[in-house]
Motif scaffolding. Structure first.
Motif, PDB file in Angstrom:
ATOM      1  N   GLN A 138       0.818  -1.221   0.000  1.00  0.00           N
ATOM      2  CA  GLN A 138       0.000   0.000   0.000  1.00  0.00           C
ATOM      3  C   GLN A 138       0.851   1.270   0.000  1.00  0.00           C
ATOM      4  OE1 GLN A 138      -0.457  -2.602   2.011  1.00  0.00           O
ATOM      5  NE2 GLN A 138      -2.506  -3.360   1.483  1.00  0.00           N
ATOM      6  N   ILE A 139       2.162   1.134   0.114  1.00  0.00           N
ATOM      7  CA  ILE A 139       3.018   2.313   0.044  1.00  0.00           C
ATOM      8  C   ILE A 139       2.849   3.011  -1.299  1.00  0.00           C
ATOM      9  CG2 ILE A 139       5.118   1.231  -0.895  1.00  0.00           C
ATOM     10  CD1 ILE A 139       6.655   2.985   1.222  1.00  0.00           C
ATOM     11  N   GLY A 140       2.362   2.272  -2.280  1.00  0.00           N
ATOM     12  CA  GLY A 140       2.098   2.855  -3.586  1.00  0.00           C
ATOM     13  C   GLY A 140       1.025   3.927  -3.569  1.00  0.00           C
ATOM     14  N   CYS A 141       0.270   4.022  -2.473  1.00  0.00           N
ATOM     15  CA  CYS A 141      -0.748   5.071  -2.339  1.00  0.00           C
ATOM     16  C   CYS A 141      -0.122   6.428  -2.024  1.00  0.00           C
ATOM     17  CB  CYS A 141      -1.740   4.718  -1.226  1.00  0.00           C
ATOM     18  SG  CYS A 141      -2.681   3.203  -1.495  1.00  0.00           S
ATOM     19  N   LEU A 142       1.131   6.425  -1.571  1.00  0.00           N
ATOM     20  CA  LEU A 142       1.788   7.667  -1.149  1.00  0.00           C
ATOM     21  C   LEU A 142       2.443   8.355  -2.341  1.00  0.00           C
ATOM     22  CD1 LEU A 142       3.386   6.426   2.212  1.00  0.00           C
ATOM     23  CD2 LEU A 142       1.193   7.587   1.860  1.00  0.00           C
TER      24      LEU A 142
ATOM     25  N   PRO B 240       8.313  -3.462  -2.776  1.00  0.00           N
ATOM     26  CA  PRO B 240       7.170  -3.924  -3.564  1.00  0.00           C
ATOM     27  C   PRO B 240       7.077  -3.184  -4.895  1.00  0.00           C
ATOM     28  CG  PRO B 240       6.435  -2.480  -1.803  1.00  0.00           C
ATOM     29  CD  PRO B 240       7.894  -2.720  -1.565  1.00  0.00           C
ATOM     30  N   LEU B 241       6.491  -3.845  -5.881  1.00  0.00           N
ATOM     31  CA  LEU B 241       6.344  -3.230  -7.196  1.00  0.00           C
ATOM     32  C   LEU B 241       5.566  -1.925  -7.122  1.00  0.00           C
ATOM     33  CD1 LEU B 241       5.588  -6.334  -9.459  1.00  0.00           C
ATOM     34  CD2 LEU B 241       7.782  -5.193  -9.053  1.00  0.00           C
ATOM     35  N   GLU B 242       4.705  -1.807  -6.128  1.00  0.00           N
ATOM     36  CA  GLU B 242       3.880  -0.605  -5.993  1.00  0.00           C
ATOM     37  C   GLU B 242       4.711   0.658  -5.731  1.00  0.00           C
ATOM     38  OE1 GLU B 242       1.294  -4.061  -5.593  1.00  0.00           O
ATOM     39  OE2 GLU B 242       3.235  -3.541  -4.703  1.00  0.00           O
ATOM     40  N   CYS B 243       5.978   0.493  -5.345  1.00  0.00           N
ATOM     41  CA  CYS B 243       6.851   1.663  -5.235  1.00  0.00           C
ATOM     42  C   CYS B 243       7.027   2.358  -6.581  1.00  0.00           C
ATOM     43  CB  CYS B 243       8.216   1.266  -4.669  1.00  0.00           C
ATOM     44  SG  CYS B 243       8.236   0.982  -2.878  1.00  0.00           S
ATOM     45  N   GLY B 244       6.690   1.647  -7.630  1.00  0.00           N
ATOM     46  CA  GLY B 244       6.724   2.251  -8.957  1.00  0.00           C
ATOM     47  C   GLY B 244       5.709   3.358  -9.143  1.00  0.00           C
ATOM     48  N   ASN B 245       4.747   3.445  -8.225  1.00  0.00           N
ATOM     49  CA  ASN B 245       3.758   4.525  -8.293  1.00  0.00           C
ATOM     50  C   ASN B 245       4.290   5.840  -7.748  1.00  0.00           C
ATOM     51  OD1 ASN B 245       1.946   2.582  -9.200  1.00  0.00           O
ATOM     52  ND2 ASN B 245       0.929   2.343  -7.235  1.00  0.00           N
TER      53      ASN B 245
ATOM     54  N   ILE C 284      15.544   5.885 -11.034  1.00  0.00           N
ATOM     55  CA  ILE C 284      15.752   4.626 -11.748  1.00  0.00           C
ATOM     56  C   ILE C 284      14.998   3.484 -11.076  1.00  0.00           C
ATOM     57  CG2 ILE C 284      17.478   2.913 -12.438  1.00  0.00           C
ATOM     58  CD1 ILE C 284      17.508   5.521 -14.076  1.00  0.00           C
ATOM     59  N   VAL C 285      15.013   3.468  -9.740  1.00  0.00           N
ATOM     60  CA  VAL C 285      14.289   2.424  -9.008  1.00  0.00           C
ATOM     61  C   VAL C 285      12.802   2.500  -9.332  1.00  0.00           C
ATOM     62  CG1 VAL C 285      13.571   1.646  -6.716  1.00  0.00           C
ATOM     63  CG2 VAL C 285      15.960   2.246  -7.128  1.00  0.00           C
ATOM     64  N   VAL C 286      12.234   3.686  -9.297  1.00  0.00           N
ATOM     65  CA  VAL C 286      10.809   3.857  -9.592  1.00  0.00           C
ATOM     66  C   VAL C 286      10.502   3.427 -11.030  1.00  0.00           C
ATOM     67  CG1 VAL C 286       8.969   5.568  -9.880  1.00  0.00           C
ATOM     68  CG2 VAL C 286      10.430   5.637  -7.853  1.00  0.00           C
ATOM     69  N   GLN C 287      11.327   3.843 -11.971  1.00  0.00           N
ATOM     70  CA  GLN C 287      11.105   3.458 -13.366  1.00  0.00           C
ATOM     71  C   GLN C 287      11.160   1.945 -13.533  1.00  0.00           C
ATOM     72  OE1 GLN C 287      13.507   5.503 -16.308  1.00  0.00           O
ATOM     73  NE2 GLN C 287      13.359   7.441 -15.190  1.00  0.00           N
ATOM     74  N   TYR C 288      12.132   1.319 -12.887  1.00  0.00           N
ATOM     75  CA  TYR C 288      12.304  -0.133 -12.988  1.00  0.00           C
ATOM     76  C   TYR C 288      11.087  -0.869 -12.437  1.00  0.00           C
ATOM     77  CZ  TYR C 288      14.240  -4.763 -11.947  1.00  0.00           C
ATOM     78  OH  TYR C 288      14.447  -6.132 -11.852  1.00  0.00           O
ATOM     79  N   LEU C 289      10.672  -0.505 -11.235  1.00  0.00           N
ATOM     80  CA  LEU C 289       9.536  -1.178 -10.616  1.00  0.00           C
ATOM     81  C   LEU C 289       8.251  -0.909 -11.392  1.00  0.00           C
ATOM     82  CD1 LEU C 289      10.341  -0.491  -6.858  1.00  0.00           C
ATOM     83  CD2 LEU C 289      10.533  -2.678  -8.065  1.00  0.00           C
ATOM     84  N   ARG C 290       8.134   0.276 -11.924  1.00  0.00           N
ATOM     85  CA  ARG C 290       6.948   0.629 -12.716  1.00  0.00           C
ATOM     86  C   ARG C 290       6.892  -0.220 -13.987  1.00  0.00           C
ATOM     87  NH1 ARG C 290       3.716   4.941 -12.077  1.00  0.00           N
ATOM     88  NH2 ARG C 290       2.521   5.695 -13.852  1.00  0.00           N
ATOM     89  N   ALA C 291       8.049  -0.407 -14.611  1.00  0.00           N
ATOM     90  CA  ALA C 291       8.100  -1.216 -15.835  1.00  0.00           C
ATOM     91  C   ALA C 291       7.775  -2.670 -15.562  1.00  0.00           C
ATOM     92  CB  ALA C 291       9.483  -1.078 -16.476  1.00  0.00           C
ATOM     93  N   ILE C 292       8.304  -3.217 -14.476  1.00  0.00           N
ATOM     94  CA  ILE C 292       8.030  -4.611 -14.115  1.00  0.00           C
ATOM     95  C   ILE C 292       6.541  -4.794 -13.821  1.00  0.00           C
ATOM     96  CG2 ILE C 292       8.439  -6.421 -12.399  1.00  0.00           C
ATOM     97  CD1 ILE C 292      10.797  -5.991 -14.239  1.00  0.00           C
ATOM     98  N   LYS C 293       5.950  -3.884 -13.066  1.00  0.00           N
ATOM     99  CA  LYS C 293       4.546  -3.963 -12.709  1.00  0.00           C
ATOM    100  C   LYS C 293       3.664  -3.882 -13.953  1.00  0.00           C
ATOM    101  CE  LYS C 293       1.262  -2.034  -9.350  1.00  0.00           C
ATOM    102  NZ  LYS C 293       0.167  -1.558 -10.222  1.00  0.00           N
ATOM    103  N   SER C 294       4.019  -2.967 -14.844  1.00  0.00           N
ATOM    104  CA  SER C 294       3.244  -2.809 -16.074  1.00  0.00           C
ATOM    105  C   SER C 294       3.324  -4.043 -16.952  1.00  0.00           C
ATOM    106  CB  SER C 294       3.764  -1.589 -16.853  1.00  0.00           C
ATOM    107  OG  SER C 294       3.075  -1.434 -18.067  1.00  0.00           O
ATOM    108  N   ALA C 295       4.524  -4.644 -17.024  1.00  0.00           N
ATOM    109  CA  ALA C 295       4.706  -5.841 -17.842  1.00  0.00           C
ATOM    110  C   ALA C 295       3.877  -7.000 -17.308  1.00  0.00           C
ATOM    111  CB  ALA C 295       6.182  -6.215 -17.894  1.00  0.00           C
ATOM    112  N   ARG C 296       3.811  -7.136 -16.003  1.00  0.00           N
ATOM    113  CA  ARG C 296       3.048  -8.220 -15.401  1.00  0.00           C
ATOM    114  C   ARG C 296       1.551  -8.020 -15.597  1.00  0.00           C
ATOM    115  NH1 ARG C 296       6.030  -9.680  -9.616  1.00  0.00           N
ATOM    116  NH2 ARG C 296       8.058 -10.286 -10.531  1.00  0.00           N
ATOM    117  N   GLU C 297       1.111  -6.774 -15.564  1.00  0.00           N
ATOM    118  CA  GLU C 297      -0.309  -6.489 -15.709  1.00  0.00           C
ATOM    119  C   GLU C 297      -0.797  -6.676 -17.137  1.00  0.00           C
ATOM    120  OE1 GLU C 297      -0.738  -3.194 -12.092  1.00  0.00           O
ATOM    121  OE2 GLU C 297      -0.548  -2.526 -14.175  1.00  0.00           O
ATOM    122  N   THR C 298       0.124  -6.576 -18.106  1.00  0.00           N
ATOM    123  CA  THR C 298      -0.287  -6.709 -19.513  1.00  0.00           C
ATOM    124  C   THR C 298      -0.177  -8.123 -20.033  1.00  0.00           C
ATOM    125  OG1 THR C 298       1.951  -6.046 -20.182  1.00  0.00           O
ATOM    126  CG2 THR C 298       0.261  -4.323 -20.078  1.00  0.00           C
ATOM    127  N   LYS C 299       0.317  -9.038 -19.202  1.00  0.00           N
ATOM    128  CA  LYS C 299       0.429 -10.440 -19.629  1.00  0.00           C
ATOM    129  C   LYS C 299      -0.947 -11.083 -19.772  1.00  0.00           C
ATOM    130  CE  LYS C 299       5.049 -11.757 -18.066  1.00  0.00           C
ATOM    131  NZ  LYS C 299       5.833 -12.648 -17.172  1.00  0.00           N
TER     132      LYS C 299
END
Length: 213
Positions: A144-148, A165-170, A198-213
């Motif tokens: 839920q840290i992705g809410c911040l 968590p991947l939600e740090c990409g938010n 870079i960390v945010v971009q990386y986690l955001r990309a991983i999360k997006s890739a998983r959601e589009t599978k």
């Protein structure tokens, strides 16, 4: 001298007497201030009450290095705060009443004994721009840290955290991320060493890739 009287609490307005009052004789322990503070003696008691009173208008409270084991009820009642600085205490758990501080932008909990940061705080303290959780005993960062999404400064170093968590990409506004790079498993240390963006971009990309599978 008010000793030998059943006074469990000192009113916050007592803090107005700090510039002129030179001595206070009262039976301990007190409920307000809490025992950790009342045991430190007259000057600390008066400063604490004065700071609480001032915080009602300044919306800023610093209560650092007071050996607090819990966040006092009188602090939790200050729901209008925008800054709550509680570093260098012995706090074991974040009082969920803090979640009612909807305007809070700075929360410093460095150097305490926290084992977790509750998901409820992430979900409700969405105005936070600075969150300092370094030097605790936290092992898991809640998803839920992705809410911040307003976070600019996040400090997680000197904990037991190995995974973000991947939600740090938010956290697209994050400019400063401090963590123990060499201990991270995910993202890889090489990614974490390159900084918050870079960390945010990386986690955001991983999360997006998983959601589009």
């Amino acid at each position: 001298n008010v000793s030998k009287n059943p006074i469990p609490k000192l009113p916050l307005d007592f803090g107005m007497l700090r510039p002129t009052l030179r001595r206070l004789d009262i039976d301990l322990p007190l409920q307000l201030p809490p025992p950790e503070i009342s045991s430190m003696g007259f000057p600390i008691i008066m400063r604490y009450l004065e700071d609480l009173l001032a915080a009602a208008s300044s919306c800023h409270l610093e209560a650092m290095g007071l050996s607090l084991e819990a966040i006092p009820a009188e602090v939790v009642d200050l729901t209008q705060l925008t800054a709550l600085l509680l570093a260098a205490n012995s706090i074991h758990e974040l009082h969920l009443g803090v979640c009612n501080m909807a305007n809070l932008t700075e929360l410093w909990l460095s150097s305490n004994d926290l084992e977790r940061f509750p998901r409820e705080a992430c979900e409700r303290l969405t105005a936070l721009t600075a969150l300092r959780l370094d030097r605790n005993r936290i092992s898991v960062v809640p998803s839920q840290i992705g809410c911040l999404t307003n976070l600019v400064d996040l400090r997680l170093n000197d904990n037991d955290i190995t995974i973000l968590p991947l939600e740090c990409g938010n956290l697209i506004r994050l400019a400063s991320l401090i963590l123990d790079v060499e201990d991270t498993v995910s993202p890889y240390p090489q990614i974490c060493a390159r900084g918050a963006n870079i960390v945010v971009q990386y986690l955001r990309a991983i999360k997006s890739a998983r959601e589009t599978k």
